[in-house]
Write a protein that holds these residues in place. Structure first.
Motif, PDB file in Angstrom:
ATOM      1  N   CYS A 152     -79.344  20.831  48.894  1.00 26.30           N
ATOM      2  CA  CYS A 152     -80.027  20.758  47.608  1.00 26.30           C
ATOM      3  C   CYS A 152     -80.911  19.510  47.553  1.00 26.30           C
ATOM      4  O   CYS A 152     -80.502  18.443  47.988  1.00 26.30           O
ATOM      5  N   CYS A 156     -78.441  15.530  40.798  1.00 22.33           N
ATOM      6  CA  CYS A 156     -77.791  15.504  39.492  1.00 22.33           C
ATOM      7  C   CYS A 156     -76.736  14.395  39.522  1.00 22.33           C
ATOM      8  O   CYS A 156     -76.005  14.266  40.510  1.00 22.33           O
ATOM      9  N   CYS A 159     -73.000  15.045  40.476  1.00 19.28           N
ATOM     10  CA  CYS A 159     -72.739  15.946  41.609  1.00 19.28           C
ATOM     11  C   CYS A 159     -72.853  15.214  42.939  1.00 19.28           C
ATOM     12  O   CYS A 159     -73.741  14.372  43.111  1.00 19.28           O
ATOM     13  N   TYR A 241     -82.001  28.094  38.523  1.00 22.37           N
ATOM     14  CA  TYR A 241     -82.419  27.125  37.503  1.00 22.37           C
ATOM     15  C   TYR A 241     -83.643  27.648  36.776  1.00 22.37           C
ATOM     16  O   TYR A 241     -84.470  28.330  37.381  1.00 22.37           O
ATOM     17  N   ARG A 279     -80.921  16.658  35.514  1.00 20.74           N
ATOM     18  CA  ARG A 279     -80.922  18.076  35.834  1.00 20.74           C
ATOM     19  C   ARG A 279     -82.306  18.569  36.216  1.00 20.74           C
ATOM     20  O   ARG A 279     -83.301  18.144  35.630  1.00 20.74           O
TER      21      ARG A 279
HETATM   22  S1  SF4 Z   1     -75.532  20.237  40.508  1.00 17.45           S
HETATM   23 FE1  SF4 Z   1     -77.618  19.406  40.902  1.00 17.45          FE
HETATM   24  S2  SF4 Z   1     -77.463  18.148  42.769  1.00 17.45           S
HETATM   25 FE2  SF4 Z   1     -75.592  19.397  42.608  1.00 17.45          FE
HETATM   26  S3  SF4 Z   1     -76.054  21.207  43.859  1.00 17.45           S
HETATM   27 FE3  SF4 Z   1     -76.610  21.733  41.740  1.00 17.45          FE
HETATM   28  S4  SF4 Z   1     -78.790  21.189  41.520  1.00 17.45           S
HETATM   29 FE4  SF4 Z   1     -78.039  20.213  43.394  1.00 17.45          FE
END
Ligand code: SF4
Length: 447
Positions: A152, A156, A159, A241, A279
């Motif tokens: 990714c 975030c 995360c 998203y 986000r």
């Molecule tokens: S929460 Fe955010 S950083 Fe974590 S995998 Fe999802 S988009 Fe990527």
């Protein structure tokens, strides 16, 4: 003379659907190399544990699973997200034979070969072994996860996935389509498209042009969905998203090419909190977007997840989230009380809330949403819907509608579905519902 048994490997698979796909890849390679997969610890020569490290509870579960495998078998290789979290595995269980991170089938196989050589030294030629063309799968025969990318590009603040799995790497479109076609040929009736960020598919490849069935196609979610929509099975999108580009997918849903279903993890509705969460698409007007999706495809089922009690969340900001839920009328909602994950940037934010407040808000949100979800299910009573049968027993058939993803959404109980078979796609008439599930009868023979 008795024939020597092939070496056998036990396998424990924990975590999310993305980890399940990693497990399937390792199991496929084990089979290709001539190993058998042992159903018990005692019958295995060694055990591979695929772990999850996302939140504290998952870390504890993974460490306990490793401990159990060590106690029952003694020879254990650890892989998965927990393996990427520094020395946590070896600090707790120094006896493990090897540790790798997630998405590391090749490294796991090297470790297996080192500690349990393959029969006749053979490695990696699936033609020589009884590996089904679709690989070894951990899902039932009629549905399968299709992982389109790994990693990714977002960061975030709550995360640690990018630290565990790295930046976005998309699979080439033709490779994804070949896998999808092989799965469909093997009897799969529903493909569940997964990744960390499905809308970002192909961004890392600059949407380069690939070829499928002799046609040039951009490596992009829209083109992928168009191609998947031609396979004639249910195609369900997860982890999407709400970027503007998602709007282009809705006509495909309205036209029945892919399922009218979107799993959109919104996490919050308050702008300040979304910014603190860092986000993706934090500045989008999600309400306006949802309204326009519903205008284009009134059948669409919307699922989302939210975090309550993020550091600094005020009561007013939480109530803004409830107002959003009232306005958005989402079909399915999951909520998590904020849980500080080791290594996450959000842990350093001011205003950490007591666990009791985080939990109380989660419970309040779920109770609030329960009425909305129930009302949306009640609106289906009397309607004719298509369902996919998951199980049949003496009480009838357990099925799912187009609005129900396996394991996370509801079920449709088809009370007179005894004659149906797993994997059947049938029309049923909805007769009743409860908070999560629908009750229905087969519509065959209705005039
Ligand atoms: S929460 Fe955010 S950083 Fe974590 S995998 Fe999802 S988009 Fe990527």
């Amino acid at each position: 003379m008795s024939k020597k048994q092939p070496p056998s490997v036990g396998f424990v698979s924990l975590g999310c659907p993305k980890a399940t796909v990693d497990s399937e890849q390792i199991l496929t390679r084990l089979r290709a190399d001539g190993y058998i997969v042992a159903p018990t610890y005692a019958g295995a020569d060694l055990v591979v544990v695929n772990t999850c490290g996302f939140i504290d509870a998952a870390v504890e579960e993974s460490l306990a699973a490793i401990g159990e495998a060590l106690a029952e078998n003694g020879r254990v290789i650890v892989t998965g997200c927990l393996g990427a979290k520094g020395s946590i595995v070896t600090d707790n269980h120094p006896q493990v034979l090897a540790v790798t991170g997630p998405h590391a089938a090749a490294e796991v196989m090297l470790a297996v070969h080192a500690h349990l050589p393959p029969p006749l030294g053979r490695t990696g030629d699936p033609r020589l072994d009884l590996v089904p063309p679709q690989g070894v799968r951990l899902t039932p025969e009629h549905f399968a996860y299709l992982k389109i990318s790994e990693g990714c590009n977002h960061r975030c603040s709550f995360c640690v996935i990018p630290a565990l799995r790295g930046d976005l790497v998309s699979r080439p479109l033709a490779e994804v389509m070949r896998e999808a076609e092989t799965l469909v040929d093997a009897g799969v009736r529903e493909l569940l498209v997964i990744s960390q960020d499905t809308s970002a598919y192909g961004v890392d490849l600059k949407h380069r042009t690939g070829f499928w069935n002799g046609r040039p196609m951009k490596t992009r979610l829209l083109e992928l969905c168009q191609a998947l929509g031609d396979l004639g099975v249910w195609v369900r999108l997860h982890y999407v998203y709400p970027y503007p580009s998602v709007d282009e997918l809705i006509p495909l849903m309205a036209a029945g090419k892919i399922l009218p279903y979107l799993d959109v993890p919104l996490q919050h509705a308050n702008r300040r909190i979304l910014k603190a969460m860092r986000r993706p698409a934090d500045a989008e007007d999600n309400l306006a977007r949802i309204e326009s999706w519903r205008r284009l495809c009134p059948e669409i089922t919307l699922r989302s997840t939210f975090i309550t009690g993020f550091p600094g969340e005020t009561e007013a900001e939480f109530e803004e989230l409830l107002d959003f839920l009232e306005a958005a009328q989402l079909d399915r909602v999951g909520a998590f009380a904020y849980s500080p994950v080791d290594g996450a940037a959000a842990n350093a934010l001011p205003g950490a809330l007591p666990e009791a407040v985080r939990e109380e808000r989660r419970a309040r949100l779920m109770e609030f949403q329960e009425d909305i979800s129930t009302r949306r299910l009640e609106a289906k009573i009397g309607r004719l819907i298509e369902v996919l049968v998951d199980e049949v027993d003496e009480e009838g058939a357990l099925a799912r509608s187009q609005g129900d993803a396996p394991e996370i959404d509801g079920l449709v109980y088809v009370t007179n579905g005894h004659q149906l078979e797993v994997g059947d796609l049938v029309q049923v008439r909805v007769t009743d519902c409860d908070v999560h599930d629908l009750i229905a009868v087969c519509a065959a023979g209705e005039s």
